[in-house]
Enzyme design. Structure first.
Site, PDB file in Angstrom:
ATOM      1  N   HIS A 104       0.863  -1.204   0.000  1.00  0.00           N
ATOM      2  CA  HIS A 104       0.000   0.000   0.000  1.00  0.00           C
ATOM      3  C   HIS A 104       0.890   1.241   0.000  1.00  0.00           C
ATOM      4  CE1 HIS A 104      -3.757   2.212   1.635  1.00  0.00           C
ATOM      5  NE2 HIS A 104      -2.857   3.128   1.313  1.00  0.00           N
ATOM      6  N   HIS A 151       1.426   5.426  -1.778  1.00  0.00           N
ATOM      7  CA  HIS A 151       0.988   6.543  -2.619  1.00  0.00           C
ATOM      8  C   HIS A 151       2.219   7.154  -3.279  1.00  0.00           C
ATOM      9  CE1 HIS A 151      -3.092   6.689  -0.844  1.00  0.00           C
ATOM     10  NE2 HIS A 151      -2.463   6.216   0.212  1.00  0.00           N
ATOM     11  N   LYS A 181      -9.445  -0.591  -5.367  1.00  0.00           N
ATOM     12  CA  LYS A 181      -9.396   0.160  -4.117  1.00  0.00           C
ATOM     13  C   LYS A 181     -10.738   0.824  -3.841  1.00  0.00           C
ATOM     14  CE  LYS A 181      -7.914   1.956  -0.371  1.00  0.00           C
ATOM     15  NZ  LYS A 181      -6.747   2.717   0.009  1.00  0.00           N
ATOM     16  N   HIS A 195     -10.393   1.071   2.342  1.00  0.00           N
ATOM     17  CA  HIS A 195     -10.141   2.088   3.373  1.00  0.00           C
ATOM     18  C   HIS A 195     -11.318   1.978   4.340  1.00  0.00           C
ATOM     19  CE1 HIS A 195      -8.521   6.023   4.856  1.00  0.00           C
ATOM     20  NE2 HIS A 195      -9.694   5.952   5.469  1.00  0.00           N
ATOM     21  N   HIS A 254      -4.342  -0.499   6.208  1.00  0.00           N
ATOM     22  CA  HIS A 254      -3.821   0.305   7.340  1.00  0.00           C
ATOM     23  C   HIS A 254      -4.680   0.196   8.600  1.00  0.00           C
ATOM     24  CE1 HIS A 254      -6.665   2.919   5.360  1.00  0.00           C
ATOM     25  NE2 HIS A 254      -5.811   3.369   4.470  1.00  0.00           N
ATOM     26  N   ASP A 277       1.513   2.758   3.503  1.00  0.00           N
ATOM     27  CA  ASP A 277       0.636   3.919   3.327  1.00  0.00           C
ATOM     28  C   ASP A 277       1.461   5.194   3.299  1.00  0.00           C
ATOM     29  OD1 ASP A 277      -1.684   5.331   2.870  1.00  0.00           O
ATOM     30  OD2 ASP A 277      -2.291   5.392   4.973  1.00  0.00           O
ATOM     31  N   ALA A 295      -4.218  14.906   5.292  1.00  0.00           N
ATOM     32  CA  ALA A 295      -3.896  13.644   5.978  1.00  0.00           C
ATOM     33  C   ALA A 295      -2.853  12.898   5.171  1.00  0.00           C
ATOM     34  CB  ALA A 295      -5.156  12.798   6.110  1.00  0.00           C
TER      35      ALA A 295
END
Ligand code: NCD
Ligand code: ZN
Length: 350
Positions: A17, A19, A103, A140, A178, A251, A267
């Site tokens: 996971h 980004h 996702k 999520h 997460h 994450d 965030a």
């Protein structure tokens, strides 16, 4: 400790996971992940989000082009689920290898999730197709109901959304991303391997006091937000025991400094500069270095049904200082988790 126990060689891990963003940010961060990990599940929450096979393939090419010369790294692409998603298009992407997973962001749950799913009822056909073809759904897991306290949003999601979803789609492979609570740990364990969970390094290291005591720390703010100490300890217990359902997912979520240090900060915690080393420190502290390979390199491929990596990496107890910032061309830099602080473990040449 003797010299031998000060180094550890394991199969190369994967990050399930991450980004990467796009453009200059992608160029700034992709190499950091590729330094440590052989593969990564790349999140699709770009602006606009990755909702088509063509967009995922083009994004994959941009990631490959952003890697340092000679990097051996495979991005595993994901499809951003919207209410309008088409089961045939999703299935085609999986069959062609363009997508590794879907996702699911509840609409407005987190950064860049405005086009996420408004209700499970809108995506029933997609879930049916995914369970037919064995395509994993990455969730999520937070409700967005304004009446639910932000610290309870994961536990309430499990009860209201995830438990019914698993019952309605009994063959769907699901990863709760997460995880941050003891509730999630208990729930994952109770599913006997059918539900996987990723765990970040930062949720193993900080509780909610770290965000708020002695001043507000925007660089420690992410979603799901860090919880009480008892939850952190539950995560550590599940992780450092090497249990098969729990695997590494950083994450890592880079934001330029001015997007974090502002009136309404984004965030996301950026751990890619030191992720594997942070996990190694956690396992070493708990006397569980012998379980790091399971968590970092075996459990993820096991859940996804992918081969484990053949190459290895070596970690050594060799304290180093995390850089203050990671530069980004044409914008403010990103501030890494534990910027300027010492991390005990370091990846070294094999
Ligand atoms: C992520 C981001 O910045 O894209 N932020 C975060 O706090 N984790 C989105 C997400 O994974 O929730
Ligand atoms: Zn994320």
């Amino acid at each position: 400790m003797n010299e031998i126990s000060e180094t550890l060689t394991i199969r190369q891990p994967d990050d399930w996971h991450v980004h990467f963003r796009d453009g200059a940010m992608l160029a700034a961060v992709a190499g950091l992940t590729a330094r440590q990990f052989a593969r990564a599940i790349v999140m699709p929450n770009l602006m606009p989000p990755v909702t088509s096979v063509a967009a995922a393939s083009a994004y994959r090419e941009r990631i490959l082009a952003a890697l340092p010369l000679g990097a051996h790294f495979t991005p595993l692409m994901t499809c951003y689920l919207t209410d309008e998603a088409d089961a045939d298009e999703v299935g085609r992407g999986f069959a062609e290898g363009a997508y590794a997973a879907v996702k699911y962001y509840p609409a407005h749950a987190t950064t860049h999730s405005a086009q996420g799913v408004t209700a499970v009822g809108c995506v029933t056909k997609v879930f049916e197709r995914m369970q037919e073809i064995g395509m994993p759904l990455l969730i999520h897991g937070e409700v967005t109901d304004p009446d639910v306290d932000i610290f309870d949003r994961e536990a309430v999601f499990i009860e209201r959304t995830l438990a019914p979803l698993l019952a309605d789609f009994p063959a769907l492979k699901v990863v709760l991303e997460h995880v941050t609570t003891a509730d999630a740990v208990d729930f994952v364990r109770a599913q006997d391997g059918r539900l996987g969970a990723t765990v970040t390094a930062h949720h193993l290291m900080i509780n909610r006091n770290a965000l708020l005591v002695g001043g507000i720390r925007p660089h420690l703010y992410c979603l799901p937000v860090a919880k009480r100490e008892r939850h952190r300890l539950a995560l550590r217990g599940a992780t450092t025991s090497g249990e098969a359902s729990f695997f590494l997912g950083t994450d890592s979520a880079p934001h330029a400094l001015d997007a974090k240090e502002t009136d309404c900060g984004c965030a996301g915690i950026f751990t890619a500069a030191s992720a594997l080393e942070l996990y190694a420190g956690v396992f070493a502290e708990d006397g569980a270095l012998d379980q790091l390979e399971a968590f970092a390199s075996l459990n993820g491929p096991g859940f996804y049904g992918l081969p484990v990596n053949e190459q290895t990496v070596t970690l050594a107890r060799r304290p180093w200082t995390v850089p203050d910032t990671v530069p980004v061309a044409g914008s403010q830099p990103v501030k890494p988790f534990l910027a300027g602080e010492i991390v005990d473990w370091r990846m070294v040449e094999d």
